[in-house]
Design an enzyme around this catalytic site. Structure first.
Site, short mmCIF file in Angstrom:
data_model
loop_
_atom_site.label_atom_id
_atom_site.label_comp_id
_atom_site.label_asym_id
_atom_site.label_seq_id
_atom_site.Cartn_x
_atom_site.Cartn_y
_atom_site.Cartn_z
N ARG A 163 0.94 -1.06 -0.03
CA ARG A 163 -0.13 0.04 -0.07
C ARG A 163 0.86 1.20 0.02
O ARG A 163 1.93 1.14 0.50
CB ARG A 163 -0.80 -0.05 1.17
CG ARG A 163 -1.78 -1.22 1.40
CD ARG A 163 -2.92 -1.13 0.37
NE ARG A 163 -3.59 -2.24 0.23
CZ ARG A 163 -3.58 -3.35 -0.53
NH1 ARG A 163 -2.74 -3.04 -1.56
NH2 ARG A 163 -4.37 -4.37 -0.54
N GLU A 172 -3.02 8.22 -6.12
CA GLU A 172 -2.85 7.65 -7.18
C GLU A 172 -4.05 8.17 -8.04
O GLU A 172 -5.21 8.31 -7.63
CB GLU A 172 -3.33 6.26 -7.23
CG GLU A 172 -2.07 5.42 -6.29
CD GLU A 172 -2.36 3.96 -6.29
OE1 GLU A 172 -3.27 3.31 -6.67
OE2 GLU A 172 -1.27 3.22 -5.48
N HIS A 191 0.29 0.69 -10.44
CA HIS A 191 -0.61 -0.01 -9.48
C HIS A 191 -1.11 -1.28 -10.37
O HIS A 191 -2.33 -1.64 -10.53
CB HIS A 191 -1.92 0.64 -8.64
CG HIS A 191 -2.41 -0.10 -7.40
ND1 HIS A 191 -2.98 0.65 -6.54
CD2 HIS A 191 -2.65 -1.26 -7.22
CE1 HIS A 191 -3.27 -0.23 -5.49
NE2 HIS A 191 -3.11 -1.27 -5.94
#
Length: 331
Positions: free
Chosen positions: A237, A266, A285
């Protein structure tokens, strides 16, 4: 609820992009009323629904829509992380939360191995020189014989440990419960040992869930404890790392490099200095996203829905107090 349908499911998906509406839901739609909504439609869709499938892992509207969750019994996250669904209201309720544990383990482990090889073999420079048509002979490093710390002892961390060990690395795990022997992670140390073990590690891989204990675990103090030749890989994370501290360490040369797949914000803002650092690999990601991953997510949800309708125990039930699924390797 329509005749013959025994559940009402709300599917929260994004407007567009990689987390848009799922496909392959025919078997689910055969046994349930399914309401597909984006964030702006969640308030109207939740009343009367007993299941919520959060397909959009960036969704942050559950708290505001919660007053309408008058019949909700189960929330399923189409992701390994569940921070976006563990709102205070959900945690305080008797609603069961499940995740998609198991879908991403091996793909993410392969990704970590790929990033470690890319940094050790200096592939970013090789590709840059190729574009420049420049012949630049260099020596690179081996992974064999190096020491790697894997923070996170769940199935993703365990898969990473196996891959790195297969490449010849000596792996140590970092988790909630210490143990001297582990089949995938060697010795597992408690999280409290982080600062003590960092000076011995050539690679630090973050695959831990985001909890109060792990948030900001890689900060200025932790980075100062690492070898200047060490590298950091984060597929866990974004908030596990204090990003400004990492940028400072990389800029100062007190850390050799990093491969980062997750970030505090993000998408990573275009103004972030991480984009331009030659010793950093930035990816959007995507470490667990391989061909067929969406179909696997739907299949897992369908299997759990069948269990739900048959009154059987659900797979991947999240311990809402801890923020992850408790199981082998995650006591």
């Amino acid at each position: 609820m329509s005749a013959g349908k025994s559940a009402t499911i709300v599917v929260l998906h994004a407007q567009s992009g990689d987390t848009a509406r799922p496909t392959g839901m025919t078997e689910v739609e055969a046994v349930a009323d399914v309401r597909y909504v984006t964030a702006d439609g969640l308030v109207e869709a939740l009343p009367g629904a007993d299941v919520l499938l959060v397909w959009d892992f960036r969704a942050s509207t559950l708290s505001s829509a919660w007053p309408g969750a008058d019949s909700l019994r189960w929330v399923h996250a189409a992701s390994a992380g569940v921070n976006h669904v563990l709102t205070p209201e959900v945690v305080a309720s008797d609603v069961v939360v499940t995740n998609s544990r198991g879908v991403f383990d091996e793909p993410m482990a392969e990704y970590v191995l790929a990033m470690a090889l890319a940094l050790a073999k200096d592939l970013p420079t090789t590709l840059s020189r190729q574009r420049e048509r420049r012949w630049h002979h260099r020596e690179t490093e081996r992974l064999g014989g190096r020491r790697a710390l894997v923070a996170g002892t769940g199935p993703i961390g365990r898969a990473i440990g196996r891959k790195l060990a297969a490449a010849g690395m000596t792996v140590t795990g970092l988790g909630r419960t210490p143990r001297t022997t582990d089949p995938d992670l060697g010795e597992v140390l408690p999280m409290s040992s982080l600062s003590e073990v960092l000076p011995d590690m050539d690679w630090v891989v973050l695959a831990a869930p985001l909890t109060d204990e792990t948030r900001g675990m890689i900060d200025a103090k932790a980075l100062a404890a690492m070898k200047p030749t060490a590298r950091l890989v984060n597929v866990g994370r974004g908030p596990l790392v204090v990003q400004d501290d990492l940028v400072e360490a990389l800029t100062a040369g007190s850390l050799a490099g990093a491969a980062l797949d997750v970030f505090v914000d993000e998408p990573l803002p275009a103004t972030s200095p991480l984009w331009a650092m030659p010793n950093v690999i930035v990816s959007p990601h995507m470490s667990g996203d391989v061909v067929g991953w969406r179909a696997e997510l739907v299949a897992l949800f369908h299997d759990n829905l069948t269990r739900y309708l048959d009154g059987e125990p659900l797979r991947n039930v999240v311990d809402k107090a801890r923020g992850y699924v408790r199981g082998k390797g995650t006591p």
